[in-house]
Design an enzyme around this catalytic site. Structure first.
Site, PDB file in Angstrom:
ATOM      1  CB  CYS A 234       0.341 -19.843  11.098  1.00  0.00           C
ATOM      2  SG  CYS A 234      -0.998 -19.193  11.043  1.00  0.00           S
ATOM      3  CB  ALA A 235       3.761 -24.431  10.800  1.00  0.00           C
ATOM      4  N   GLY A 238       7.705 -26.278  13.597  1.00  0.00           N
ATOM      5  CA  GLY A 238       6.125 -27.280  13.670  1.00  0.00           C
ATOM      6  C   GLY A 238       6.465 -27.858  14.925  1.00  0.00           C
ATOM      7  N   GLY A 239       6.648 -27.514  16.523  1.00  0.00           N
ATOM      8  CA  GLY A 239       6.534 -27.553  17.653  1.00  0.00           C
ATOM      9  C   GLY A 239       4.866 -28.291  17.723  1.00  0.00           C
ATOM     10  CE  LYS A 240       2.135 -22.583  19.389  1.00  0.00           C
ATOM     11  NZ  LYS A 240       3.082 -22.477  19.155  1.00  0.00           N
ATOM     12  CG  ASP A 258       5.287 -20.361   7.916  1.00  0.00           C
ATOM     13  OD1 ASP A 258       4.858 -20.696   9.138  1.00  0.00           O
ATOM     14  OD2 ASP A 258       6.120 -19.168   7.843  1.00  0.00           O
ATOM     15  CG  ASP A 303       0.637 -20.355  16.762  1.00  0.00           C
ATOM     16  OD1 ASP A 303       0.831 -20.010  18.021  1.00  0.00           O
ATOM     17  OD2 ASP A 303       2.084 -21.838  16.746  1.00  0.00           O
ATOM     18  CB  CYS A 356       3.220 -16.731  22.613  1.00  0.00           C
ATOM     19  SG  CYS A 356       4.105 -15.901  20.894  1.00  0.00           S
TER      20      CYS A 356
END
Length: 405
Positions: A234-235, A238-240, A258, A303, A356
């Site tokens: 679930c990119a 793409g931060g993670k 994604d 995520d 989050c």
């Protein structure tokens, strides 16, 4: 609501704030996009003007219910929005100029009314009734402190791209551009004095990414190693994914997936800037995409989409766009992802489920339900980060292991 930017007022800037608020609340646009568009269309504004506009809009959106209750009604006309701004400015410690738009506002009465209203938590924290009820039901004694923390302005944290530099070198380089930072325990940099970060040479060279301290905990939690086959399913932007690739020392294979293909395009740009070449993007267009990867991944990050309640200090308008119905829909989506995506993991592999959100119904309860129906997995560790814990975003992460047999 504390003291804010209460410099001298200029009619054109207040009009810009009013126009932005009308767009956000009457046309249902997101605040960050409205502000971004407004700043882009007024390139001659100085840094002080730009800061005034962004802060004023975000703070009025954040305290919307408190402000309109003090005013006596929800704004409908442009005149109402000017008065709403006036109420905000007075409560932030400013003195209103003698303009006709503010002629009906009585500063003493406004401050007296605010004092009376602060006894009611829903008004004091400026949240809808349903959100206060749900937060209290799910978080109990932690809710008052959590929602108060989520109403504080978000801090800016940078994640150093360790493939290219160190935190100490980055801090020194940024200081030359007038950007002051403080090093956090994980090596991240908390920005204490900022200018336009994205205009710096350091950003253009891919030396850092803006990523909250709590969000930076997720990638290390997955325990990746160089050479592994890793899937970020679930990119999003793409931060993670970038953080994972950095921890893998740019060795192995990282598949970023994604359902929204357009988000993955942004990841490609970011990966190039970061000097990362192990990231491959793949849109999830149907169930076959997942099925083809069965048993391939050493590590899997989920995520998942969520309510985002842990990050509403960054997106205060989410308070007015969310609903119980939305949260129930997203919970079903989370459960569906948990049921279908872990098939990509090898026996002995690790999975991290992250949100989050601070609601247990999106977090530990989802994991408990999953474990009841998927005995091939065991929970190694889970972690809840409430916004009051360290002053950063609210997050949840759970690491599960797929049994060998």
């Amino acid at each position: 609501m504390g003291k804010k930017n209460t410099n001298r007022l200029y009619p054109n800037l207040v009009q810009a704030v009013v126009s932005a608020l009308q767009t956000i609340f009457t046309e249902d646009y997101y605040a960050d996009k409205v502000i971004q568009r407004l700043l882009k269309s007024n390139p001659k504004w100085g840094s002080r003007d730009r800061a005034f506009l962004a802060e004023s809009v975000y703070e009025i959106v954040r305290w919307y219910r408190l402000l309109y209750t003090v005013l006596g009604q929800e704004p409908k006309t442009e005149e109402d929005w000017w008065e709403m701004f006036g109420v905000y400015y007075l409560l932030a410690g400013g003195a209103l100029p003698d303009w006709k738009e503010f002629s009906r506002l009585d500063a003493e009465q406004i401050k007296k009314r605010q004092t009376e209203l602060l006894k009611d938590r829903k008004i004091r924290e400026s949240i809808p009734d349903w959100l206060d009820e749900r937060g209290a039901a799910e978080l109990g004694e932690h809710w008052p402190e959590s929602i108060a923390a989520l109403n504080r302005m978000a801090q800016v944290v940078l994640r150093t791209n360790q493939l290219k530099t160190t935190s100490a070198e980055l801090a020194e380089l940024l200081s030359k551009d007038g950007i002051e930072t403080r090093t956090l325990e994980n090596g991240g940099l908390l920005v204490t004095k900022r200018r336009n970060l994205f205009a710096t040479k350091a950003f253009k060279q891919g030396l850092f990414e803006v990523q909250d301290f709590s969000s930076q905990q997720v990638a290390p939690f997955l325990q990746v190693e160089p050479g592994m086959q890793v899937v970020d399913a679930c990119a999003g932007g793409g931060g993670k994914s970038l953080h994972l690739a950095t921890l893998m020392e740019n060795k192995g294979r990282l598949l970023a997936m994604d359902t929204a293909a357009w988000k993955l395009n942004e990841l490609k740009k970011r990966a190039r800037r970061n000097g990362i070449h192990i990231v491959e993007t793949r849109p999830i267009t149907n169930s076959k995409v997942i099925k083809r990867l069965e048993g391939k991944a050493d590590r899997l990050l989920l995520d998942v989409p969520c309510s985002g309640l842990g990050v509403i200090r960054r997106n205060p308008d989410a308070k007015w766009k969310l609903s119980n119905d939305f949260i129930e829909r997203v919970r079903k989506e989370q459960a569906d992802i948990l049921d279908r995506y872990p098939r990509m993991l090898k026996p002995g592999g690790l999975l991290v489920y992250a949100t989050c959100s601070i609601l247990p119904s999106e977090n530990r309860k989802q994991i408990d339900r999953f474990l009841e129906t998927h005995p091939e997995f065991e929970l190694e560790e889970d972690r809840t980060i409430l916004p009051q814990d360290e002053g950063f975003d609210g997050f949840y992460m759970a690491r599960l292991k797929k049994r060998e047999n």
